[in-house]
Write a protein that holds these residues in place. Structure first.
Motif, PDB file in Angstrom:
ATOM      1  N   ASP A 278      40.531  46.720  52.835  1.00 34.01           N
ATOM      2  CA  ASP A 278      41.540  45.668  52.832  1.00 34.01           C
ATOM      3  C   ASP A 278      40.921  44.323  53.194  1.00 34.01           C
ATOM      4  O   ASP A 278      39.721  44.191  53.393  1.00 34.01           O
TER       5      ASP A 278
ATOM      6  N   ARG B 153      43.442  38.131  50.230  1.00 35.28           N
ATOM      7  CA  ARG B 153      43.236  37.995  48.799  1.00 35.28           C
ATOM      8  C   ARG B 153      42.032  37.100  48.503  1.00 35.28           C
ATOM      9  O   ARG B 153      41.712  36.197  49.273  1.00 35.28           O
ATOM     10  N   GLN B 154      41.374  37.384  47.390  1.00 37.90           N
ATOM     11  CA  GLN B 154      40.266  36.570  46.879  1.00 37.90           C
ATOM     12  C   GLN B 154      38.985  36.681  47.699  1.00 37.90           C
ATOM     13  O   GLN B 154      38.110  35.817  47.617  1.00 37.90           O
TER      14      GLN B 154
ATOM     15  N   THR C 110      37.915  43.937  44.963  1.00 36.36           N
ATOM     16  CA  THR C 110      37.831  44.649  43.683  1.00 36.36           C
ATOM     17  C   THR C 110      36.388  44.724  43.207  1.00 36.36           C
ATOM     18  O   THR C 110      35.897  45.789  42.808  1.00 36.36           O
TER      19      THR C 110
ATOM     20  N   GLN D 221      48.218  46.992  39.506  1.00 41.03           N
ATOM     21  CA  GLN D 221      48.939  45.748  39.251  1.00 41.03           C
ATOM     22  C   GLN D 221      49.660  45.848  37.907  1.00 41.03           C
ATOM     23  O   GLN D 221      49.043  46.067  36.868  1.00 41.03           O
TER      24      GLN D 221
ATOM     25  N   GLU E  96      44.574  47.179  44.001  1.00 39.80           N
ATOM     26  CA  GLU E  96      45.893  46.548  44.204  1.00 39.80           C
ATOM     27  C   GLU E  96      46.922  47.602  44.603  1.00 39.80           C
ATOM     28  O   GLU E  96      48.036  47.653  44.105  1.00 39.80           O
TER      29      GLU E  96
ATOM     30  N   GLY F 125      43.334  46.610  48.562  1.00 37.28           N
ATOM     31  CA  GLY F 125      44.546  45.798  48.503  1.00 37.28           C
ATOM     32  C   GLY F 125      44.587  44.796  49.634  1.00 37.28           C
ATOM     33  O   GLY F 125      43.753  44.817  50.544  1.00 37.28           O
ATOM     34  N   SER F 126      45.566  43.898  49.583  1.00 35.50           N
ATOM     35  CA  SER F 126      45.720  42.902  50.635  1.00 35.50           C
ATOM     36  C   SER F 126      46.182  43.578  51.913  1.00 35.50           C
ATOM     37  O   SER F 126      46.954  44.533  51.893  1.00 35.50           O
TER      38      SER F 126
ATOM     39  N   TYR G 290      47.782  31.734  48.514  1.00 40.34           N
ATOM     40  CA  TYR G 290      48.242  32.261  49.801  1.00 40.34           C
ATOM     41  C   TYR G 290      49.659  31.777  50.092  1.00 40.34           C
ATOM     42  O   TYR G 290      50.508  32.535  50.587  1.00 40.34           O
TER      43      TYR G 290
ATOM     44  N   ASP H 215      52.350  33.709  48.523  1.00 37.58           N
ATOM     45  CA  ASP H 215      52.623  35.002  49.153  1.00 37.58           C
ATOM     46  C   ASP H 215      53.614  34.893  50.306  1.00 37.58           C
ATOM     47  O   ASP H 215      54.141  35.913  50.765  1.00 37.58           O
TER      48      ASP H 215
ATOM     49  N   SER I 158      48.157  39.341  57.363  1.00 42.11           N
ATOM     50  CA  SER I 158      47.656  38.980  56.038  1.00 42.11           C
ATOM     51  C   SER I 158      46.163  38.676  56.054  1.00 42.11           C
ATOM     52  O   SER I 158      45.587  38.366  55.012  1.00 42.11           O
TER      53      SER I 158
END
Length: 439
Positions: A24, A27-28, A32, A52, A93, A120-121, A222, A225, A283
């Motif tokens: 985890d 994001r970014q 992945t 996704q 995801e 995933g986030s 962000y 989200d 987050s």
């Protein structure tokens, strides 16, 4: 682009106690890519499936979560045969299909021979109602933005990297100016993989305005989200998240970086924003650094929950959020005077976190003296002061050493390494050597 977490993934693969892995992070940050690269380099086959906007996978996980049912469906979606001896399963995801997270429990209990990674986030994986997170049934690794060490590696600065890895302070002194050149680049670019890759691909003719646009786009992502998972929010919660997020550059630009609710807006109270702080922590967008009441081992039992600092996840994003032009940092030593050292402390904080430390800070009762950070090294505590320039006046550090009987301390600055009595001076780029050097 090499990531240090790859070594941890290799350890996980070979561990006899291996469980399904949750990878985890914010994001970014490159989750992945890392999972796929690990599959390509450490396994014969990779069974990769993104969840996704994947209706087929949503339908698959609505039924029984037993692995003997799921594996054929995952293999069909990935277009590859799944052999537990040579195939890595990656569910990307995974927050988009919450029952896929729950299924990891059944892989752990009924099919532990299958190596499986769910990416995933941080927030998305843990927040869903009516879905049980498999506590105790999974291993967890968190991916952060690239560290300065990883940035040097991405830039092909192998000689500088070797000096850091060897904790060779003599060679740091010799090549200090070269280190500082790349540190300034890092303070502008930060560690978000897309920004770093853009820098690497275009150096030396780098368009730093383009990198700033990339950072702004990530920051907007962000923000988008903030309105996700509405069923879990009180009324007006997205607005409070945005207000809190917007206040962080102001909070960190103050001489005293203790978090102040009234810096969000006049009259703001903890009861209004504590849940928002927790959401940003969940987050992985901010790191909360608590105050300790005394500088003694173990630090955790002396935590003062009423006082803390908040840092963002990446120094490059903080620069962009603060509206600091790249040229201000790249030209001369302005980086170490800008915003009262906010970027310097941000740098040290995120480097400490990535190195596996749990930082705290300390102030005395009337806030006359302050230690920017405190960490534990083995069975002792180590006070840390961050200097945003070349003035090494260390009144608070020397006061704390005497008051608490501390054998040594670390002072980070823009100067080359040296040893001043009980104080070890290290350059801002050398946080990575703390675990390697006998201090």
């Amino acid at each position: 682009m090499k990531r240090q977490l790859m070594a941890k993934l290799a350890e996980w693969k070979d561990s006899p106690q291996r469980k399904p892995l949750v990878l985890d992070g914010a994001r970014q940050t490159g989750k992945t890519w890392l999972a796929q690269e690990f599959g390509h380099t450490h396994f014969k086959h990779l069974a990769y499936v993104s969840l996704q906007d994947n209706e087929a996978m949503k339908t698959l996980f609505e039924g029984s979560l037993l692995p003997e049912r799921l594996i054929p469906g995952i293999a069909l979606a990935a277009g590859t045969k799944i052999d537990p001896n040579d195939t890595l399963i990656v569910l990307d995801e995974v927050q988009e299909v919450p029952r896929a997270v729950e299924s990891l429990k059944y892989f752990a209990e009924n099919a532990p021979e299958y190596p499986i990674i769910a990416t995933g986030s941080t927030l998305g994986i843990t927040i869903h109602r009516n879905v049980s997170f498999p506590v105790g049934k999974v291993d967890i690794l968190r991916l952060y933005p690239l560290t300065f060490r990883e940035f040097l590696d991405a830039c092909g600065q192998n000689e500088l990297l070797q000096i850091l890895d060897n904790a060779d302070t003599d060679m740091m002194t010799v090549f200090h100016e070269k280190f500082m050149e790349y540190l300034k680049y890092y303070m502008v670019v930060g560690g978000m993989p897309e920004a770093v890759q853009t820098f690497v691909n275009t150096y030396p003719g780098v368009d730093f305005s383009a990198i700033t646009r990339i950072q702004a786009a990530i920051e907007r992502g962000y923000r988008s989200d903030f309105s996700k998972y509405p069923d879990d929010m009180p009324q007006g919660f997205p607005l409070r998240l945005a207000q809190l997020w917007d206040s962080l550059p102001r909070q960190l630009s103050h001489e005293n970086k203790k978090f102040a609710y009234n810096a969000i807006k006049k009259g703001a109270r903890g009861r209004e924003y504590d849940l928002a702080i927790q959401r940003l922590q969940d987050s992985s967008l901010v790191t909360k650094i608590p105050r300790v009441q005394t500088v003694e081992y173990p630090l955790a039992i002396f935590e003062d929950q009423s006082a803390f600092k908040l840092f963002v996840l990446d120094v490059g994003l903080l620069r962009e959020m603060s509206g600091i032009a790249p040229q201000v940092i790249l030209n001369g030593d302005e980086v170490f005077r800008t915003a009262k050292g906010a970027l310097a402390e941000q740098l040290i904080c995120q480097e400490l976190i990535a190195a596996g430390f749990t930082p705290y800070y300390w102030t005395d009762t009337n806030a006359t003296h302050e230690l920017d950070f405190i960490i534990q090294l083995a069975d002792k505590v180590m006070p840390i002061e961050v200097k945003a320039g070349t003035n090494l006046n260390a009144t608070s550090l020397k006061y704390a050493i005497k008051k608490f009987g501390l054998p040594s301390a670390v002072r980070f600055s823009s100067l080359a390494p040296r040893h001043d009595g009980s104080i070890y001076d290290l350059p801002l780029y050398a946080v990575a050597v703390l675990n390697q050097q006998n201090i």
